[in-house]
Design a protein around this motif. Sequence first.
Motif, PDB file in Angstrom:
ATOM      1  N   PHE A   1      -8.350  11.643  10.784  1.00 19.38           N
ATOM      2  CA  PHE A   1      -8.579  10.265  11.225  1.00 19.38           C
ATOM      3  C   PHE A   1      -7.254   9.551  11.466  1.00 19.38           C
ATOM      4  O   PHE A   1      -7.109   8.786  12.427  1.00 19.38           O
ATOM      5  N   ASN A   2      -6.288   9.807  10.590  1.00 17.52           N
ATOM      6  CA  ASN A   2      -4.946   9.245  10.743  1.00 17.52           C
ATOM      7  C   ASN A   2      -4.345   9.651  12.084  1.00 17.52           C
ATOM      8  O   ASN A   2      -3.812   8.820  12.837  1.00 17.52           O
ATOM      9  N   TYR A   3      -4.450  10.928  12.438  1.00 17.55           N
ATOM     10  CA  TYR A   3      -3.932  11.411  13.717  1.00 17.55           C
ATOM     11  C   TYR A   3      -4.692  10.779  14.886  1.00 17.55           C
ATOM     12  O   TYR A   3      -4.107  10.428  15.915  1.00 17.55           O
TER      13      TYR A   3
ATOM     14  N   ASP B   1       4.855  -1.561   8.771  1.00 12.19           N
ATOM     15  CA  ASP B   1       6.058  -1.595   7.932  1.00 12.19           C
ATOM     16  C   ASP B   1       5.874  -2.565   6.766  1.00 12.19           C
ATOM     17  O   ASP B   1       6.249  -2.262   5.620  1.00 12.19           O
ATOM     18  N   TRP B   2       5.288  -3.720   7.031  1.00 14.60           N
ATOM     19  CA  TRP B   2       5.053  -4.732   5.986  1.00 14.60           C
ATOM     20  C   TRP B   2       4.066  -4.211   4.936  1.00 14.60           C
ATOM     21  O   TRP B   2       4.281  -4.367   3.735  1.00 14.60           O
ATOM     22  N   MET B   3       3.005  -3.587   5.390  1.00 12.55           N
ATOM     23  CA  MET B   3       1.986  -3.091   4.454  1.00 12.55           C
ATOM     24  C   MET B   3       2.537  -2.030   3.510  1.00 12.55           C
ATOM     25  O   MET B   3       2.166  -1.981   2.342  1.00 12.55           O
ATOM     26  N   PHE B   4       3.407  -1.173   4.027  1.00 15.38           N
ATOM     27  CA  PHE B   4       3.897  -0.053   3.218  1.00 15.38           C
ATOM     28  C   PHE B   4       5.204  -0.352   2.477  1.00 15.38           C
ATOM     29  O   PHE B   4       5.537   0.337   1.520  1.00 15.38           O
ATOM     30  N   SER B   5       5.935  -1.379   2.932  1.00 11.89           N
ATOM     31  CA  SER B   5       7.191  -1.726   2.257  1.00 11.89           C
ATOM     32  C   SER B   5       7.052  -2.968   1.382  1.00 11.89           C
ATOM     33  O   SER B   5       7.811  -3.163   0.431  1.00 11.89           O
TER      34      SER B   5
ATOM     35  N   ASN C   1     -14.880  17.110   2.064  1.00 10.85           N
ATOM     36  CA  ASN C   1     -13.599  17.325   2.742  1.00 10.85           C
ATOM     37  C   ASN C   1     -12.933  15.996   3.091  1.00 10.85           C
ATOM     38  O   ASN C   1     -12.269  15.865   4.113  1.00 10.85           O
ATOM     39  N   ARG C   2     -13.127  15.004   2.229  1.00 14.25           N
ATOM     40  CA  ARG C   2     -12.663  13.640   2.502  1.00 14.25           C
ATOM     41  C   ARG C   2     -11.172  13.591   2.842  1.00 14.25           C
ATOM     42  O   ARG C   2     -10.778  12.994   3.839  1.00 14.25           O
ATOM     43  N   LYS C   3     -10.332  14.210   2.026  1.00 11.60           N
ATOM     44  CA  LYS C   3      -8.886  14.149   2.251  1.00 11.60           C
ATOM     45  C   LYS C   3      -8.491  14.745   3.599  1.00 11.60           C
ATOM     46  O   LYS C   3      -7.669  14.184   4.334  1.00 11.60           O
TER      47      LYS C   3
ATOM     48  N   TRP D   1       0.835  -1.194   0.000  1.00 10.88           N
ATOM     49  CA  TRP D   1       0.000   0.000   0.000  1.00 10.88           C
ATOM     50  C   TRP D   1       0.880   1.260   0.000  1.00 10.88           C
ATOM     51  O   TRP D   1       1.991   1.237   0.515  1.00 10.88           O
ATOM     52  N   ASN D   2       0.335   2.340  -0.544  1.00  2.00           N
ATOM     53  CA  ASN D   2       0.896   3.635  -0.157  1.00  2.00           C
ATOM     54  C   ASN D   2      -0.061   4.224   0.887  1.00  2.00           C
ATOM     55  O   ASN D   2      -1.226   3.825   0.963  1.00  2.00           O
ATOM     56  N   LYS D   3       0.435   5.129   1.677  1.00  2.00           N
ATOM     57  CA  LYS D   3      -0.307   5.601   2.843  1.00  2.00           C
ATOM     58  C   LYS D   3      -1.650   6.211   2.468  1.00  2.00           C
ATOM     59  O   LYS D   3      -2.670   5.961   3.115  1.00  2.00           O
ATOM     60  N   GLU D   4      -1.669   7.004   1.396  1.00  2.00           N
ATOM     61  CA  GLU D   4      -2.912   7.671   1.008  1.00  2.00           C
ATOM     62  C   GLU D   4      -3.981   6.662   0.619  1.00  2.00           C
ATOM     63  O   GLU D   4      -5.143   6.766   1.037  1.00  2.00           O
ATOM     64  N   ASP D   5      -3.604   5.657  -0.176  1.00  2.00           N
ATOM     65  CA  ASP D   5      -4.573   4.637  -0.592  1.00  2.00           C
ATOM     66  C   ASP D   5      -5.064   3.820   0.593  1.00  2.00           C
ATOM     67  O   ASP D   5      -6.249   3.452   0.663  1.00  2.00           O
ATOM     68  N   PHE D   6      -4.160   3.528   1.522  1.00  2.00           N
ATOM     69  CA  PHE D   6      -4.525   2.726   2.689  1.00  2.00           C
ATOM     70  C   PHE D   6      -5.623   3.400   3.505  1.00  2.00           C
ATOM     71  O   PHE D   6      -6.615   2.770   3.883  1.00  2.00           O
TER      72      PHE D   6
END
Length: 301
Positions: free
Chosen positions: A260-262, A167-171, A252-254, A50-55
Amino acid sequence: MKKKVLVLYYSQSGQLKRVLDRLTEPIQLDDNVEITYCKIQLEQDFLFPWNKEDFFNVFPESFRQIAQPVIAPVDEILNTKYDLIILGYQVWYLSPSIPINSFLKSEYAQHIFANTPVVTVSGSRNMWVMAQEKMKKLLKDVNGQLVGNIALVDRHINLVSVITIVDWMFSGKQRRVWGFLPKPGISNEEIMNSNRFGTVIKNYLFKENYQGMQTELVNIGAVEVRHFLVSMDKKANRIFKVWSALIYKSKNRKTLLKIFNYYLFIAIWLISPIVHMIHLLLYPLKYWKIKKDEKYFQGID
């Protein structure tokens, strides 16, 4: 007449496929069983790693179980009546993954699952119980008959597995973070030993009566219920319901996804340790309820 078994699954990293391959070995080695694999495919798939934004972007649709268009299985699968379906699924945001959810809400599932025994096999970080509750409803809606459940998890400490799984999901690499943390995911030993579940399933496949099978599976370690995680799962589901409603289709999804991430960071690293301490303090007072919950979530009712 040969028994026909369908292994239906969706796996991004390939870990769940390894589990299913090992689990089904005793079944595949029997000449009286014909086993077919089918990987669920969406018209628009999700990339791994994944990349973070898509995740984070899949959060509202994952939690709210919004179905996406699926690619039809081959005609041979659609035209076969199976004696058993082994359904392998991942947990995304405390729910069955979008590909699994989408397939189970499709016309193909209505046809394939109708009046057919189903064994669910989930692979997750550690919180799976509420996803399985949602799975029960999905199977009921397609008239599938849940006869067994196997829930395999990363058994490392909660906060450690957060670091290693992310780490596994993003790498895309299943490695030791910083050189000393354990490798993420279901342990290789547990994957290799999952053939014991297949032996039990095969025995009941030929009995044509699955009563008692889940008890046998639980007795050999198919399901571990950690009540603190059950409690966290329930609380998180209530909070995710609010967040997903705010974010889904918002202009204002983004921005909301960033907030939500925070929130997740604070919830995992600050709130969850406090909740865990409270849980430990109240454990003696809630002992009997905890045991009742444990028995329920180990079962299939």
